[in-house]
Design a protein around this motif. Structure first.
Motif, PDB file in Angstrom:
ATOM      1  N   GLU A   1      -3.556  10.982  11.949  1.00 35.28           N
ATOM      2  CA  GLU A   1      -4.288  10.454  10.927  1.00 35.28           C
ATOM      3  C   GLU A   1      -3.271   9.730   9.901  1.00 35.28           C
ATOM      4  OE1 GLU A   1      -6.821  12.124   7.231  1.00 35.28           O
ATOM      5  OE2 GLU A   1      -7.091  12.852   9.237  1.00 35.28           O
ATOM      6  N   ILE A   2      -3.602   8.673   9.457  1.00 37.50           N
ATOM      7  CA  ILE A   2      -3.056   7.939   8.359  1.00 37.50           C
ATOM      8  C   ILE A   2      -3.748   7.319   7.427  1.00 37.50           C
ATOM      9  CG2 ILE A   2      -2.357   6.043   9.560  1.00 37.50           C
ATOM     10  CD1 ILE A   2       0.328   5.808   8.329  1.00 37.50           C
ATOM     11  N   THR A   3      -3.511   7.396   6.154  1.00 36.51           N
ATOM     12  CA  THR A   3      -4.433   6.596   5.000  1.00 36.51           C
ATOM     13  C   THR A   3      -3.415   6.058   4.151  1.00 36.51           C
ATOM     14  OG1 THR A   3      -6.021   8.703   5.207  1.00 36.51           O
ATOM     15  CG2 THR A   3      -6.162   7.190   3.249  1.00 36.51           C
ATOM     16  N   PHE A   4      -3.849   4.810   3.987  1.00 33.35           N
ATOM     17  CA  PHE A   4      -3.131   3.802   2.840  1.00 33.35           C
ATOM     18  C   PHE A   4      -3.966   3.710   1.787  1.00 33.35           C
ATOM     19  CE2 PHE A   4      -1.979   2.722   7.375  1.00 33.35           C
ATOM     20  CZ  PHE A   4      -0.568   2.530   7.191  1.00 33.35           C
TER      21      PHE A   4
ATOM     22  N   SER B   1       0.878  -1.231  -0.043  1.00 29.25           N
ATOM     23  CA  SER B   1      -0.026   0.177  -0.175  1.00 29.25           C
ATOM     24  C   SER B   1       0.889   1.243  -0.020  1.00 29.25           C
ATOM     25  CB  SER B   1      -0.771   0.126   1.229  1.00 29.25           C
ATOM     26  OG  SER B   1      -1.411  -1.239   1.405  1.00 29.25           O
ATOM     27  N   LYS B   2       0.300   2.378  -0.565  1.00 27.34           N
ATOM     28  CA  LYS B   2       1.015   3.702  -0.477  1.00 27.34           C
ATOM     29  C   LYS B   2       0.313   4.489   0.601  1.00 27.34           C
ATOM     30  CE  LYS B   2       2.028   7.473  -3.494  1.00 27.34           C
ATOM     31  NZ  LYS B   2       2.064   8.011  -4.671  1.00 27.34           N
ATOM     32  N   ILE B   3       1.433   5.183   1.268  1.00 35.08           N
ATOM     33  CA  ILE B   3       0.806   6.250   2.267  1.00 35.08           C
ATOM     34  C   ILE B   3       0.348   7.525   1.628  1.00 35.08           C
ATOM     35  CG2 ILE B   3       1.135   7.322   4.211  1.00 35.08           C
ATOM     36  CD1 ILE B   3       3.127   5.007   5.162  1.00 35.08           C
ATOM     37  N   VAL B   4      -1.230   7.785   1.627  1.00 35.59           N
ATOM     38  CA  VAL B   4      -1.398   8.810   0.657  1.00 35.59           C
ATOM     39  C   VAL B   4      -1.765  10.021   1.664  1.00 35.59           C
ATOM     40  CG1 VAL B   4      -2.182   7.619  -1.236  1.00 35.59           C
ATOM     41  CG2 VAL B   4      -3.778   8.031   0.748  1.00 35.59           C
ATOM     42  N   ASN B   5      -1.592   9.704   2.888  1.00 37.41           N
ATOM     43  CA  ASN B   5      -1.870  11.020   3.907  1.00 37.41           C
ATOM     44  C   ASN B   5      -1.479  10.508   5.241  1.00 37.41           C
ATOM     45  OD1 ASN B   5      -2.852  13.565   4.688  1.00 37.41           O
ATOM     46  ND2 ASN B   5      -4.676  12.635   5.653  1.00 37.41           N
ATOM     47  N   LEU B   6      -0.485  11.380   5.739  1.00 38.88           N
ATOM     48  CA  LEU B   6       0.078  11.259   6.950  1.00 38.88           C
ATOM     49  C   LEU B   6       0.394  12.659   7.901  1.00 38.88           C
ATOM     50  CD1 LEU B   6       1.327   9.350   9.328  1.00 38.88           C
ATOM     51  CD2 LEU B   6       3.711   9.722   7.887  1.00 38.88           C
ATOM     52  N   ILE B   7      -0.423  12.523   9.149  1.00 42.30           N
ATOM     53  CA  ILE B   7      -0.322  13.467  10.139  1.00 42.30           C
ATOM     54  C   ILE B   7       0.089  12.793  11.257  1.00 42.30           C
ATOM     55  CG2 ILE B   7      -1.235  15.690  11.480  1.00 42.30           C
ATOM     56  CD1 ILE B   7      -3.456  15.673   9.318  1.00 42.30           C
ATOM     57  N   PRO B   8       1.394  12.743  11.681  1.00 41.43           N
ATOM     58  CA  PRO B   8       1.911  11.825  12.921  1.00 41.43           C
ATOM     59  C   PRO B   8       0.791  12.060  14.219  1.00 41.43           C
ATOM     60  CG  PRO B   8       3.633  12.705  11.782  1.00 41.43           C
ATOM     61  CD  PRO B   8       2.381  13.339  11.094  1.00 41.43           C
ATOM     62  N   ASN B   9       0.411  10.950  14.566  1.00 45.90           N
ATOM     63  CA  ASN B   9      -0.388  11.091  16.110  1.00 45.90           C
ATOM     64  C   ASN B   9      -1.827  11.370  15.864  1.00 45.90           C
ATOM     65  OD1 ASN B   9       1.679  10.305  17.583  1.00 45.90           O
ATOM     66  ND2 ASN B   9       2.545  12.236  17.680  1.00 45.90           N
TER      67      ASN B   9
ATOM     68  N   THR C   1      -9.024   1.936   0.104  1.00 44.80           N
ATOM     69  CA  THR C   1      -8.355   2.666   1.217  1.00 44.80           C
ATOM     70  C   THR C   1      -8.410   2.242   2.595  1.00 44.80           C
ATOM     71  OG1 THR C   1      -9.809   4.483   1.317  1.00 44.80           O
ATOM     72  CG2 THR C   1      -8.044   4.681  -0.242  1.00 44.80           C
ATOM     73  N   GLU C   2      -7.468   2.522   3.739  1.00 41.98           N
ATOM     74  CA  GLU C   2      -7.671   2.049   4.997  1.00 41.98           C
ATOM     75  C   GLU C   2      -7.254   3.412   5.911  1.00 41.98           C
ATOM     76  OE1 GLU C   2      -6.164  -1.217   7.722  1.00 41.98           O
ATOM     77  OE2 GLU C   2      -6.344  -1.683   5.627  1.00 41.98           O
ATOM     78  N   LYS C   3      -8.053   4.128   6.376  1.00 43.27           N
ATOM     79  CA  LYS C   3      -7.744   5.412   7.132  1.00 43.27           C
ATOM     80  C   LYS C   3      -8.047   5.243   8.527  1.00 43.27           C
ATOM     81  CE  LYS C   3      -9.457  10.259   6.938  1.00 43.27           C
ATOM     82  NZ  LYS C   3     -10.306  10.926   5.898  1.00 43.27           N
ATOM     83  N   TYR C   4      -7.004   5.859   9.456  1.00 45.45           N
ATOM     84  CA  TYR C   4      -7.165   5.630  10.756  1.00 45.45           C
ATOM     85  C   TYR C   4      -7.063   7.222  11.339  1.00 45.45           C
ATOM     86  CZ  TYR C   4      -5.709   0.851  10.408  1.00 45.45           C
ATOM     87  OH  TYR C   4      -5.656  -0.500  10.127  1.00 45.45           O
TER      88      TYR C   4
ATOM     89  N   GLU D   1     -11.771   3.695   8.595  1.00 42.99           N
ATOM     90  CA  GLU D   1     -12.835   3.982   7.614  1.00 42.99           C
ATOM     91  C   GLU D   1     -11.875   3.019   6.456  1.00 42.99           C
ATOM     92  OE1 GLU D   1     -13.510   7.124   4.435  1.00 42.99           O
ATOM     93  OE2 GLU D   1     -14.533   7.775   6.380  1.00 42.99           O
ATOM     94  N   ILE D   2     -12.496   2.034   6.039  1.00 40.07           N
ATOM     95  CA  ILE D   2     -12.029   1.113   5.074  1.00 40.07           C
ATOM     96  C   ILE D   2     -13.133   1.155   3.719  1.00 40.07           C
ATOM     97  CG2 ILE D   2     -11.524  -1.136   4.517  1.00 40.07           C
ATOM     98  CD1 ILE D   2     -10.979  -1.634   7.637  1.00 40.07           C
ATOM     99  N   ASN D   3     -12.482   1.456   2.594  1.00 41.01           N
ATOM    100  CA  ASN D   3     -12.999   1.294   1.390  1.00 41.01           C
ATOM    101  C   ASN D   3     -12.580  -0.167   0.801  1.00 41.01           C
ATOM    102  OD1 ASN D   3     -14.751   3.632   1.021  1.00 41.01           O
ATOM    103  ND2 ASN D   3     -12.970   4.965   0.755  1.00 41.01           N
ATOM    104  N   THR D   4     -13.514  -0.891   0.611  1.00 34.82           N
ATOM    105  CA  THR D   4     -13.079  -2.426   0.218  1.00 34.82           C
ATOM    106  C   THR D   4     -14.024  -3.007  -0.729  1.00 34.82           C
ATOM    107  OG1 THR D   4     -12.438  -4.631   1.136  1.00 34.82           O
ATOM    108  CG2 THR D   4     -14.182  -3.589   2.108  1.00 34.82           C
ATOM    109  N   SER D   5     -13.779  -3.904  -1.465  1.00 33.97           N
ATOM    110  CA  SER D   5     -14.687  -4.637  -2.425  1.00 33.97           C
ATOM    111  C   SER D   5     -15.534  -5.503  -1.518  1.00 33.97           C
ATOM    112  CB  SER D   5     -13.762  -5.485  -3.317  1.00 33.97           C
ATOM    113  OG  SER D   5     -13.343  -6.709  -2.700  1.00 33.97           O
ATOM    114  N   GLU D   6     -16.501  -5.970  -2.185  1.00 33.82           N
ATOM    115  CA  GLU D   6     -17.584  -6.654  -1.462  1.00 33.82           C
ATOM    116  C   GLU D   6     -16.997  -8.071  -0.958  1.00 33.82           C
ATOM    117  OE1 GLU D   6     -21.335  -7.506   0.041  1.00 33.82           O
ATOM    118  OE2 GLU D   6     -21.191  -5.904  -1.224  1.00 33.82           O
ATOM    119  N   GLU D   7     -15.795  -8.555  -1.612  1.00 35.04           N
ATOM    120  CA  GLU D   7     -15.173  -9.777  -1.340  1.00 35.04           C
ATOM    121  C   GLU D   7     -14.492  -9.969   0.152  1.00 35.04           C
ATOM    122  OE1 GLU D   7     -11.008 -11.953  -2.920  1.00 35.04           O
ATOM    123  OE2 GLU D   7     -12.005 -10.205  -4.273  1.00 35.04           O
ATOM    124  N   PHE D   8     -14.017  -8.651   0.468  1.00 36.90           N
ATOM    125  CA  PHE D   8     -13.430  -8.640   1.654  1.00 36.90           C
ATOM    126  C   PHE D   8     -14.231  -8.128   2.963  1.00 36.90           C
ATOM    127  CE2 PHE D   8     -10.042  -8.019  -1.521  1.00 36.90           C
ATOM    128  CZ  PHE D   8      -8.953  -9.319  -1.094  1.00 36.90           C
ATOM    129  N   LYS D   9     -15.508  -7.466   2.689  1.00 36.86           N
ATOM    130  CA  LYS D   9     -16.260  -7.027   3.439  1.00 36.86           C
ATOM    131  C   LYS D   9     -16.543  -7.801   4.717  1.00 36.86           C
ATOM    132  CE  LYS D   9     -20.925  -4.868   4.445  1.00 36.86           C
ATOM    133  NZ  LYS D   9     -22.247  -4.622   3.829  1.00 36.86           N
TER     134      LYS D   9
END
Length: 142
Positions: A72-75, A62-70, A95-98, A112-120
């Motif tokens: 938020e992080i989005t993969f 995965s690529k880290i597309v957003n990072l604010i230490p302590n 995506t997977e966002k914390y 928050e996770i955006n995933t395919s129906e397969e992994f839900k």
């Protein structure tokens, strides 16, 4: 894409919860809810590629597309890894966002996770246990 949301209140400062999420030792503990022996390789810096692996070198990258230490992080999940070999996948905006929000030493962790129906079903079953692990480690580790 299916959007999944998971939330938990943790009686610890955000910096502590962040540490539990991303320090190698505690990452391996809380992610055991998904697969025993899980770990990641890579540096947590915006723009970097991170590999999420099991003991057999299977997982995803995965690529880290957003990072604010302590805070938020989005993969953005790019592909699978099987026996150490990377295979790109067209998962769209998988995506997977914390997000950590602290108020008076209590941290709200939102995933928050955006995933395919397969992994839900997998995420719906496993993520609550994983977040319980994060809570336990955050509230009980020195």
């Amino acid at each position: 894409m299916e959007k999944l949301n998971f939330d938990i209140q943790i009686n610890a400062e955000a910096i502590k919860v962040w540490s539990v999420l991303w320090d190698d030792f505690s990452f391996r503990q809380w992610t055991s809810a998904f697969t025993e022996g899980s770990f990641y390789q890579g540096n947590l810096e915006e723009g970097n590629i991170v590999k999420f692996l099991d003991p057999k070198n299977n997982g995803m990258y995965s690529k880290i597309v957003n990072l604010i230490p302590n805070e938020e992080i989005t993969f953005l999940h790019l592909g699978e890894i099987h026996e150490g070999i990377e295979t790109p996948r067209d998962w769209g905006e998988a995506t997977e966002k914390y997000v950590l929000t602290e108020n008076e030493n209590i941290t709200h962790l939102h995933v928050e996770i955006n995933t395919s129906e397969e992994f839900k079903p997998f995420f719906e079953e496993k993520f609550p246990n994983a977040l319980s692990n994060v809570k336990h480690l955050s509230e009980n580790q020195l």
